[in-house]
Motif scaffolding. Structure first.
Motif, PDB file in Angstrom:
ATOM      1  N   ALA A 186       0.833  -1.205   0.000  1.00  0.00           N
ATOM      2  CA  ALA A 186       0.000   0.000   0.000  1.00  0.00           C
ATOM      3  C   ALA A 186       0.868   1.256   0.000  1.00  0.00           C
ATOM      4  O   ALA A 186       0.564   2.227  -0.696  1.00  0.00           O
ATOM      5  CB  ALA A 186      -0.935  -0.016   1.206  1.00  0.00           C
ATOM      6  N   ALA A 187       1.945   1.247   0.765  1.00  0.00           N
ATOM      7  CA  ALA A 187       2.845   2.406   0.801  1.00  0.00           C
ATOM      8  C   ALA A 187       3.463   2.642  -0.574  1.00  0.00           C
ATOM      9  O   ALA A 187       3.567   3.789  -1.023  1.00  0.00           O
ATOM     10  CB  ALA A 187       3.927   2.202   1.852  1.00  0.00           C
ATOM     11  N   ALA A 188       3.849   1.587  -1.267  1.00  0.00           N
ATOM     12  CA  ALA A 188       4.419   1.732  -2.606  1.00  0.00           C
ATOM     13  C   ALA A 188       3.400   2.359  -3.555  1.00  0.00           C
ATOM     14  O   ALA A 188       3.735   3.258  -4.341  1.00  0.00           O
ATOM     15  CB  ALA A 188       4.886   0.374  -3.135  1.00  0.00           C
ATOM     16  N   PHE A 189       2.146   1.910  -3.490  1.00  0.00           N
ATOM     17  CA  PHE A 189       1.105   2.460  -4.358  1.00  0.00           C
ATOM     18  C   PHE A 189       0.858   3.930  -4.048  1.00  0.00           C
ATOM     19  O   PHE A 189       0.858   4.773  -4.944  1.00  0.00           O
ATOM     20  CB  PHE A 189      -0.202   1.664  -4.213  1.00  0.00           C
ATOM     21  CG  PHE A 189      -1.337   2.254  -5.000  1.00  0.00           C
ATOM     22  CD1 PHE A 189      -1.450   2.008  -6.362  1.00  0.00           C
ATOM     23  CD2 PHE A 189      -2.283   3.063  -4.390  1.00  0.00           C
ATOM     24  CE1 PHE A 189      -2.481   2.563  -7.103  1.00  0.00           C
ATOM     25  CE2 PHE A 189      -3.324   3.622  -5.121  1.00  0.00           C
ATOM     26  CZ  PHE A 189      -3.425   3.375  -6.482  1.00  0.00           C
ATOM     27  N   TRP A 190       0.630   4.268  -2.781  1.00  0.00           N
ATOM     28  CA  TRP A 190       0.258   5.634  -2.432  1.00  0.00           C
ATOM     29  C   TRP A 190       1.412   6.620  -2.553  1.00  0.00           C
ATOM     30  O   TRP A 190       1.196   7.783  -2.888  1.00  0.00           O
ATOM     31  CB  TRP A 190      -0.402   5.677  -1.056  1.00  0.00           C
ATOM     32  CG  TRP A 190      -1.784   5.117  -1.118  1.00  0.00           C
ATOM     33  CD1 TRP A 190      -2.226   3.919  -0.621  1.00  0.00           C
ATOM     34  CD2 TRP A 190      -2.917   5.707  -1.772  1.00  0.00           C
ATOM     35  NE1 TRP A 190      -3.554   3.744  -0.927  1.00  0.00           N
ATOM     36  CE2 TRP A 190      -4.002   4.822  -1.622  1.00  0.00           C
ATOM     37  CE3 TRP A 190      -3.116   6.896  -2.455  1.00  0.00           C
ATOM     38  CZ2 TRP A 190      -5.259   5.105  -2.145  1.00  0.00           C
ATOM     39  CZ3 TRP A 190      -4.370   7.173  -2.978  1.00  0.00           C
ATOM     40  CH2 TRP A 190      -5.430   6.276  -2.817  1.00  0.00           C
ATOM     41  N   THR A 191       2.655   6.196  -2.325  1.00  0.00           N
ATOM     42  CA  THR A 191       3.772   7.127  -2.539  1.00  0.00           C
ATOM     43  C   THR A 191       3.898   7.443  -4.029  1.00  0.00           C
ATOM     44  O   THR A 191       4.124   8.594  -4.400  1.00  0.00           O
ATOM     45  CB  THR A 191       5.107   6.580  -1.985  1.00  0.00           C
ATOM     46  OG1 THR A 191       5.396   5.312  -2.558  1.00  0.00           O
ATOM     47  CG2 THR A 191       5.077   6.480  -0.467  1.00  0.00           C
ATOM     48  N   THR A 211       1.430   7.258  -6.224  1.00  0.00           N
ATOM     49  CA  THR A 211       0.212   7.965  -6.615  1.00  0.00           C
ATOM     50  C   THR A 211       0.284   9.440  -6.267  1.00  0.00           C
ATOM     51  O   THR A 211      -0.017  10.300  -7.095  1.00  0.00           O
ATOM     52  CB  THR A 211      -1.016   7.331  -5.938  1.00  0.00           C
ATOM     53  OG1 THR A 211      -1.183   6.003  -6.449  1.00  0.00           O
ATOM     54  CG2 THR A 211      -2.289   8.126  -6.197  1.00  0.00           C
ATOM     55  N   LEU A 212       0.684   9.737  -5.033  1.00  0.00           N
ATOM     56  CA  LEU A 212       0.602  11.105  -4.522  1.00  0.00           C
ATOM     57  C   LEU A 212       1.927  11.856  -4.470  1.00  0.00           C
ATOM     58  O   LEU A 212       1.936  13.051  -4.184  1.00  0.00           O
ATOM     59  CB  LEU A 212       0.001  11.084  -3.106  1.00  0.00           C
ATOM     60  CG  LEU A 212      -1.410  10.518  -2.985  1.00  0.00           C
ATOM     61  CD1 LEU A 212      -1.808  10.400  -1.521  1.00  0.00           C
ATOM     62  CD2 LEU A 212      -2.396  11.383  -3.759  1.00  0.00           C
ATOM     63  N   GLY A 213       3.040  11.173  -4.700  1.00  0.00           N
ATOM     64  CA  GLY A 213       4.327  11.835  -4.542  1.00  0.00           C
ATOM     65  C   GLY A 213       4.653  12.082  -3.076  1.00  0.00           C
ATOM     66  O   GLY A 213       5.367  13.012  -2.738  1.00  0.00           O
ATOM     67  N   TYR A 214       4.107  11.235  -2.206  1.00  0.00           N
ATOM     68  CA  TYR A 214       4.361  11.327  -0.768  1.00  0.00           C
ATOM     69  C   TYR A 214       5.581  10.475  -0.420  1.00  0.00           C
ATOM     70  O   TYR A 214       6.019   9.646  -1.208  1.00  0.00           O
ATOM     71  CB  TYR A 214       3.156  10.816   0.011  1.00  0.00           C
ATOM     72  CG  TYR A 214       2.036  11.818   0.232  1.00  0.00           C
ATOM     73  CD1 TYR A 214       1.754  12.829  -0.686  1.00  0.00           C
ATOM     74  CD2 TYR A 214       1.243  11.730   1.361  1.00  0.00           C
ATOM     75  CE1 TYR A 214       0.725  13.726  -0.475  1.00  0.00           C
ATOM     76  CE2 TYR A 214       0.205  12.617   1.577  1.00  0.00           C
ATOM     77  CZ  TYR A 214      -0.047  13.619   0.663  1.00  0.00           C
ATOM     78  OH  TYR A 214      -1.066  14.506   0.876  1.00  0.00           O
ATOM     79  N   VAL A 215       6.081  10.689   0.793  1.00  0.00           N
ATOM     80  CA  VAL A 215       7.196   9.900   1.310  1.00  0.00           C
ATOM     81  C   VAL A 215       6.848   9.442   2.727  1.00  0.00           C
ATOM     82  O   VAL A 215       6.046  10.081   3.409  1.00  0.00           O
ATOM     83  CB  VAL A 215       8.511  10.717   1.330  1.00  0.00           C
ATOM     84  CG1 VAL A 215       8.936  11.088  -0.088  1.00  0.00           C
ATOM     85  CG2 VAL A 215       8.377  11.965   2.196  1.00  0.00           C
ATOM     86  N   PRO A 216       7.445   8.341   3.176  1.00  0.00           N
ATOM     87  CA  PRO A 216       7.216   7.919   4.557  1.00  0.00           C
ATOM     88  C   PRO A 216       7.798   8.940   5.534  1.00  0.00           C
ATOM     89  O   PRO A 216       8.912   9.439   5.322  1.00  0.00           O
ATOM     90  CB  PRO A 216       7.966   6.590   4.667  1.00  0.00           C
ATOM     91  CG  PRO A 216       8.153   6.131   3.253  1.00  0.00           C
ATOM     92  CD  PRO A 216       8.249   7.376   2.425  1.00  0.00           C
ATOM     93  N   LEU A 265       2.432   8.597   5.679  1.00  0.00           N
ATOM     94  CA  LEU A 265       2.977   9.204   4.469  1.00  0.00           C
ATOM     95  C   LEU A 265       2.676  10.695   4.484  1.00  0.00           C
ATOM     96  O   LEU A 265       1.582  11.111   4.872  1.00  0.00           O
ATOM     97  CB  LEU A 265       2.361   8.556   3.227  1.00  0.00           C
ATOM     98  CG  LEU A 265       2.503   7.037   3.129  1.00  0.00           C
ATOM     99  CD1 LEU A 265       1.763   6.525   1.899  1.00  0.00           C
ATOM    100  CD2 LEU A 265       3.959   6.619   3.114  1.00  0.00           C
ATOM    101  N   VAL A 266       3.672  11.487   4.067  1.00  0.00           N
ATOM    102  CA  VAL A 266       3.545  12.945   4.071  1.00  0.00           C
ATOM    103  C   VAL A 266       3.949  13.492   2.704  1.00  0.00           C
ATOM    104  O   VAL A 266       4.709  12.849   1.975  1.00  0.00           O
ATOM    105  CB  VAL A 266       4.409  13.577   5.184  1.00  0.00           C
ATOM    106  CG1 VAL A 266       3.943  13.122   6.561  1.00  0.00           C
ATOM    107  CG2 VAL A 266       5.885  13.245   4.988  1.00  0.00           C
ATOM    108  N   PRO A 267       3.465  14.683   2.349  1.00  0.00           N
ATOM    109  CA  PRO A 267       3.879  15.274   1.079  1.00  0.00           C
ATOM    110  C   PRO A 267       5.400  15.432   1.028  1.00  0.00           C
ATOM    111  O   PRO A 267       6.017  15.856   2.014  1.00  0.00           O
ATOM    112  CB  PRO A 267       3.190  16.641   1.071  1.00  0.00           C
ATOM    113  CG  PRO A 267       2.020  16.479   1.996  1.00  0.00           C
ATOM    114  CD  PRO A 267       2.493  15.531   3.058  1.00  0.00           C
ATOM    115  N   LEU A 320      -1.334  10.777   5.023  1.00  0.00           N
ATOM    116  CA  LEU A 320      -2.069   9.548   4.767  1.00  0.00           C
ATOM    117  C   LEU A 320      -1.397   8.447   5.568  1.00  0.00           C
ATOM    118  O   LEU A 320      -0.225   8.146   5.353  1.00  0.00           O
ATOM    119  CB  LEU A 320      -2.062   9.198   3.277  1.00  0.00           C
ATOM    120  CG  LEU A 320      -2.797   7.921   2.883  1.00  0.00           C
ATOM    121  CD1 LEU A 320      -4.287   8.022   3.221  1.00  0.00           C
ATOM    122  CD2 LEU A 320      -2.614   7.639   1.403  1.00  0.00           C
ATOM    123  N   SER A 321      -2.123   7.885   6.520  1.00  0.00           N
ATOM    124  CA  SER A 321      -1.589   6.824   7.366  1.00  0.00           C
ATOM    125  C   SER A 321      -2.159   5.485   6.914  1.00  0.00           C
ATOM    126  O   SER A 321      -3.347   5.389   6.599  1.00  0.00           O
ATOM    127  CB  SER A 321      -1.959   7.069   8.828  1.00  0.00           C
ATOM    128  OG  SER A 321      -1.427   8.299   9.267  1.00  0.00           O
TER     129      SER A 321
END
Length: 122
Positions: free
Chosen positions: A17-22, A24-29, A40-42, A50-51
């Protein structure tokens, strides 16, 4: 006064899920990804976190809460939908689309539903 600090999604595989959402959104852990939790944060600036938390509960077919991701216009929306499908999202056969829908319903790699919105409409 309260503010929204983080939107939390239950997932069965935090790493996936972290791989998908990072992507998708350009977020990082915010911290190292644990087996059961990550925030995950911008990557640049501030914004809604996004947690992702490990969950054994089933995905809701008609979730009461979901994410709306904004695209600029219909062309941006179509391009983003294709990009997300390439990242592992799936189209959802959604029986509740209005005739003039400005949104597309997708599911992430965990089955969580979200919408991609065409914000270019009046």
């Amino acid at each position: 006064m309260l503010t929204v600090g983080s939107v939390v999604l239950g997932v069965s595989d935090v790493q996936r899920a972290a791989a998908f959402w990072t992507a998708t959104l350009g977020y990082v852990p915010r911290e190292e990804i644990a087996d059961d939790w990550v925030v995950l944060v911008p990557a640049e600036g501030t914004g809604v976190q996004l947690s992702l938390g490990l969950s054994e509960t089933p995905v809701q077919e008609l979730p009461r809460v979901h994410l709306d991701l904004y695209a600029g216009d219909a062309a941006d929306q179509a391009a983003e939908v294709e990009r997300l499908l390439g990242l592992g999202a799936q189209r959802v056969d959604w029986a509740y689309y209005p005739d003039d829908a400005d949104f597309v319903v997708l599911a992430d790699t965990e089955g969580n539903r979200f919408c991609v919105i065409d914000t270019g409409r009046p």
